[in-house]
Design a protein around this motif. Structure first.
Motif, PDB file in Angstrom:
ATOM      1  N   TYR A 204      11.365  16.240  60.332  1.00 57.99           N
ATOM      2  CA  TYR A 204      10.242  16.633  61.190  1.00 57.99           C
ATOM      3  C   TYR A 204      10.754  16.793  62.613  1.00 57.99           C
ATOM      4  CZ  TYR A 204       7.224  15.522  57.253  1.00 57.99           C
ATOM      5  OH  TYR A 204       6.625  15.524  56.016  1.00 57.99           O
ATOM      6  N   LYS A 205       9.949  17.442  63.433  1.00 61.68           N
ATOM      7  CA  LYS A 205      10.311  17.710  64.843  1.00 61.68           C
ATOM      8  C   LYS A 205      11.677  18.393  64.953  1.00 61.68           C
ATOM      9  CE  LYS A 205       7.749  14.047  67.105  1.00 61.68           C
ATOM     10  NZ  LYS A 205       7.973  13.040  68.111  1.00 61.68           N
ATOM     11  N   HIS A 206      11.944  19.267  63.995  1.00 58.73           N
ATOM     12  CA  HIS A 206      13.161  20.094  64.019  1.00 58.73           C
ATOM     13  C   HIS A 206      12.729  21.550  63.858  1.00 58.73           C
ATOM     14  CE1 HIS A 206      15.273  16.329  63.382  1.00 58.73           C
ATOM     15  NE2 HIS A 206      16.433  16.959  63.534  1.00 58.73           N
ATOM     16  N   SER A 207      13.219  22.396  64.734  1.00 52.52           N
ATOM     17  CA  SER A 207      12.812  23.798  64.682  1.00 52.52           C
ATOM     18  C   SER A 207      13.976  24.686  64.238  1.00 52.52           C
ATOM     19  CB  SER A 207      12.343  24.194  66.087  1.00 52.52           C
ATOM     20  OG  SER A 207      12.319  25.578  66.205  1.00 52.52           O
ATOM     21  N   VAL A 208      13.679  25.621  63.352  1.00 50.43           N
ATOM     22  CA  VAL A 208      14.713  26.602  62.967  1.00 50.43           C
ATOM     23  C   VAL A 208      14.694  27.700  64.020  1.00 50.43           C
ATOM     24  CG1 VAL A 208      15.444  28.276  61.225  1.00 50.43           C
ATOM     25  CG2 VAL A 208      14.452  26.087  60.518  1.00 50.43           C
ATOM     26  N   ASP A 209      15.779  27.841  64.740  1.00 49.42           N
ATOM     27  CA  ASP A 209      15.824  28.827  65.823  1.00 49.42           C
ATOM     28  C   ASP A 209      16.510  30.123  65.411  1.00 49.42           C
ATOM     29  OD1 ASP A 209      14.529  27.027  67.333  1.00 49.42           O
ATOM     30  OD2 ASP A 209      16.181  26.557  68.706  1.00 49.42           O
ATOM     31  N   ASP A 210      17.364  30.054  64.387  1.00 50.42           N
ATOM     32  CA  ASP A 210      18.048  31.289  63.989  1.00 50.42           C
ATOM     33  C   ASP A 210      18.506  31.182  62.524  1.00 50.42           C
ATOM     34  OD1 ASP A 210      18.896  33.829  64.304  1.00 50.42           O
ATOM     35  OD2 ASP A 210      20.595  33.372  65.616  1.00 50.42           O
ATOM     36  N   ILE A 211      18.645  32.337  61.889  1.00 48.74           N
ATOM     37  CA  ILE A 211      19.108  32.403  60.487  1.00 48.74           C
ATOM     38  C   ILE A 211      20.145  33.509  60.382  1.00 48.74           C
ATOM     39  CG2 ILE A 211      18.414  32.801  58.084  1.00 48.74           C
ATOM     40  CD1 ILE A 211      15.619  32.104  58.756  1.00 48.74           C
ATOM     41  N   LYS A 212      21.306  33.166  59.884  1.00 48.71           N
ATOM     42  CA  LYS A 212      22.366  34.186  59.753  1.00 48.71           C
ATOM     43  C   LYS A 212      23.013  34.074  58.385  1.00 48.71           C
ATOM     44  CE  LYS A 212      22.619  36.183  63.833  1.00 48.71           C
ATOM     45  NZ  LYS A 212      21.166  36.189  63.859  1.00 48.71           N
ATOM     46  N   ARG A 213      23.466  35.218  57.864  1.00 47.26           N
ATOM     47  CA  ARG A 213      24.176  35.250  56.587  1.00 47.26           C
ATOM     48  C   ARG A 213      25.629  34.830  56.842  1.00 47.26           C
ATOM     49  NH1 ARG A 213      22.903  36.602  51.013  1.00 47.26           N
ATOM     50  NH2 ARG A 213      22.038  38.657  51.305  1.00 47.26           N
ATOM     51  N   ALA A 214      26.143  33.891  56.057  1.00 41.47           N
ATOM     52  CA  ALA A 214      27.551  33.493  56.202  1.00 41.47           C
ATOM     53  C   ALA A 214      28.420  34.407  55.336  1.00 41.47           C
ATOM     54  CB  ALA A 214      27.723  32.044  55.763  1.00 41.47           C
ATOM     55  N   SER A 215      29.739  34.350  55.544  1.00 41.80           N
ATOM     56  CA  SER A 215      30.617  35.292  54.833  1.00 41.80           C
ATOM     57  C   SER A 215      30.610  35.061  53.319  1.00 41.80           C
ATOM     58  CB  SER A 215      32.034  35.200  55.384  1.00 41.80           C
ATOM     59  OG  SER A 215      32.419  33.843  55.367  1.00 41.80           O
TER      60      SER A 215
END
Ligand code: FAD
Length: 505
Positions: A204-215
């Motif tokens: 909780y109290k954690h925000s997802v700020d970005d999502i990227k595809r890994a290699s």
């Protein structure tokens, strides 16, 4: 500032009813998978899934007039009503399985039997309701529905609504006892307690700020601890974006081609709530009316008994309105920052096509409490302003996309968007919403785990006996499911009535 790298099998973004449902399904299908849930608020079920933020209707088309449309030849199209009803039967089966297996407790805390009713006034509306009733009542999914246009009978069913009512035009209602009020907030919290027991890691109290595809094809999420400000990186082979109104921005960040060209339009909601026991005791039903002309389908007015914190209250609404936020706890920049080069034309097309809707929503948001009371008095003629308070409901973000109906078409349903390889999926839209969470998450499982579904099917069928079967074509199965779910969840069975007792005129 920490910068740890964490690996897990499945990441669920958001602790609403959708992630709760998917997590609980996966825990039954593959208990060994490690699940991490990332939620920016302090606890589960605080946004749209919270009991104060939605209407708590177990949508099964027993009362919602917008699920049955009158066709140009005068007949009633009940296909959407059948679909919604079958989807709710799926939810009830899964919840019953969890209760019977003692994985979740106390169904009375999250689901209550409550008659569902539709109420209309005026000769044309009464004729429509009667035709709708006839079309539905011949169908095995809608057994037990009653119709009446007799004011004395209506006074028995809905005393608060009939008291002091001037009857200068025809009035009629349908009623079915097997309806429900669902406390989706309590259910979400119950499911998250179960997931925690099953060793899911819930942040909780954690925000997802970005999502990227890994290699290597997996997904890497930048996750910010909202207390300390530290940033960690979490990776998984499968990610579900169940962030409610926050899903569109995260889908855009993932960059998957399936998410291109999609926009969102926020619609806010307000309820009027009465908690005075002497008034609350005069009403026991969910009573849906007809949406005013020009109103979007989600603003059909209804007067509902609600069960929250073991207390009964009355909710009226929701009044739709406009706010640029995508979550109730969102930002005033949500709408503007969701416009990207790939959805700009679609958004502009939607803007010019939906000017009347935008004007309607802005007009609604400006209504004074007294003007809202006037709308309530169409249901409760003697309602007094001091007995009702305004409560801000959740935000719904309607999907905008190009369809066969044209560029920038506003969608009122729920939309599952997933990558071609099934490694990431997002849920957009909000209607019929929480009631259909189990069907929607089963669709996700079929789309994202096509290789495993065959092996999982026996377990899915154990949990949801109607999986892959049309209930409509199996009236015997409808009866079995109806009585087993009623037993497990403490609900009223859908018993057929005799023809004579179905209609009172
Ligand atoms: C006014 C109103 C009335 C409704 N009435 C009904 C009804 O009667 N019956 C029905 O079935 N449905 C109804 N619905 C729809 C239903 O409430 C929603 O479909 C359902 O709650 C959506 O659940 P969810 O899990 O997708 O989203 P939510 O419950 O909104 O959960 C999403 C979670 O994601 C979190 N989040 C967002 N962004 C991030 C991020 N970047 N990082 C981490 N976490 C994030 C949010 O804080 C939130 O907790 C109604 C909705 C509204 C607004």
């Amino acid at each position: 500032m920490s910068n740890r790298q964490m690996k897990t099998d499945v990441i669920l973004i958001g602790a609403g009813i959708m992630s709760a449902t998917l997590g609980s399904l996966l825990k039954e299908l593959v208990p060994e998978w490690k699940i991490t849930v990332i939620e920016k608020l302090a606890s589960a079920g605080e946004e749209s899934s919270n009991e104060w933020n939605n209407a708590g209707t177990g949508h099964s088309s027993l009362c919602e007039l917008n699920y049955t449309v009158e066709k140009s030849d005068g007949s009633i199209d009940i296909s959407k009503a059948i679909k919604t009803n079958e989807e709710f039967q799926v939810s009830k089966q899964f919840w019953s399985y969890l209760v019977n297996s003692k994985l979740i407790r106390n169904p009375q805390d999250f689901i209550s039997p409550l008659p569902h009713m539709s109420l209309v006034q005026g000769a044309q509306n009464v004729a429509f309701l009667k035709k709708r009733f006839e079309a539905l009542t011949n169908n095995p999914l809608f057994q037990g529905m009653e119709y009446s246009d007799d004011p004395a009978k209506l006074a028995e069913w809905i005393p608060l609504i009939m008291k002091d009512r001037e009857l200068n035009e025809p009035i009629a209602a349908t009623r079915i006892e097997s309806g429900t009020d669902v406390n989706f907030g309590a259910l979400t919290r119950n499911l998250f307690a179960h997931l925690k027991d099953q060793n899911a890691d819930i942040l909780y109290k954690h925000s997802v700020d970005d999502i990227k595809r890994a290699s290597d094809g997996s997904w890497e999420l930048k996750v910010r601890n909202l207390d300390s400000g530290s940033v960690d990186h979490h990776s998984a082979k499968f990610v579900f974006i169940g962030a409610g109104g926050g899903s569109l921005h995260l889908l855009q960040k993932s960059g998957i081609p399936e998410g291109r060209g999609i926009g969102g339009f926020p619609v806010s909601g307000i309820f009027m709530v009465c908690q005075k026991p002497e008034i609350v005791e005069q009403h026991f039903a969910k009573v849906y009316g007809k949406a005013p002309v020009g109103a979007p389908p989600m603003s059909v007015p209804h007067l509902d008994t609600r069960f929250i914190d073991k207390k009964k209250s009355l909710f009226f609404g929701p009044f739709a309105g406009f706010s640029p936020k995508f979550l109730k706890t969102g930002s005033m920049f949500d709408l503007i920052t969701s416009v990207k080069t790939d959805n700009l034309v679609t958004m502009l097309a939607a803007g010019s096509k939906n000017m009347s809707l935008t004007k309607y929503l802005i007009k609604e948001v400006m209504l004074s409490k007294e003007q809202r009371m006037e709308a309530l008095r169409e249901f409760v003629p003697n309602a007094k302003s001091e007995d009702w308070e305004l409560v801000v409901a959740g935000q719904r973000v309607q999907v905008i996309k190009d369809t066969a109906a044209g560029k920038g078409t506003l969608q009122f349903g729920t939309e599952l968007v997933s990558a071609a390889d099934g490694s990431i999926a997002a849920l957009l839209g909000a209607s019929p919403g929480a009631s259909t969470a189990v069907s929607v998450m089963l669709d996700l499982i079929k789309k994202c785990f096509p290789q495993q579904v065959k092996a999982w099917e026996p377990k899915i069928k154990e949990m949801i006996p109607s999986f892959g079967v049309s209930l409509l074509k199996n009236p015997e199965l409808i009866k079995q499911i109806d009585s087993s779910t009623a037993r497990a969840l403490g609900l009223v069975e859908n018993l057929p009535l005799t023809v004579a007792s179905r209609t009172v005129s």
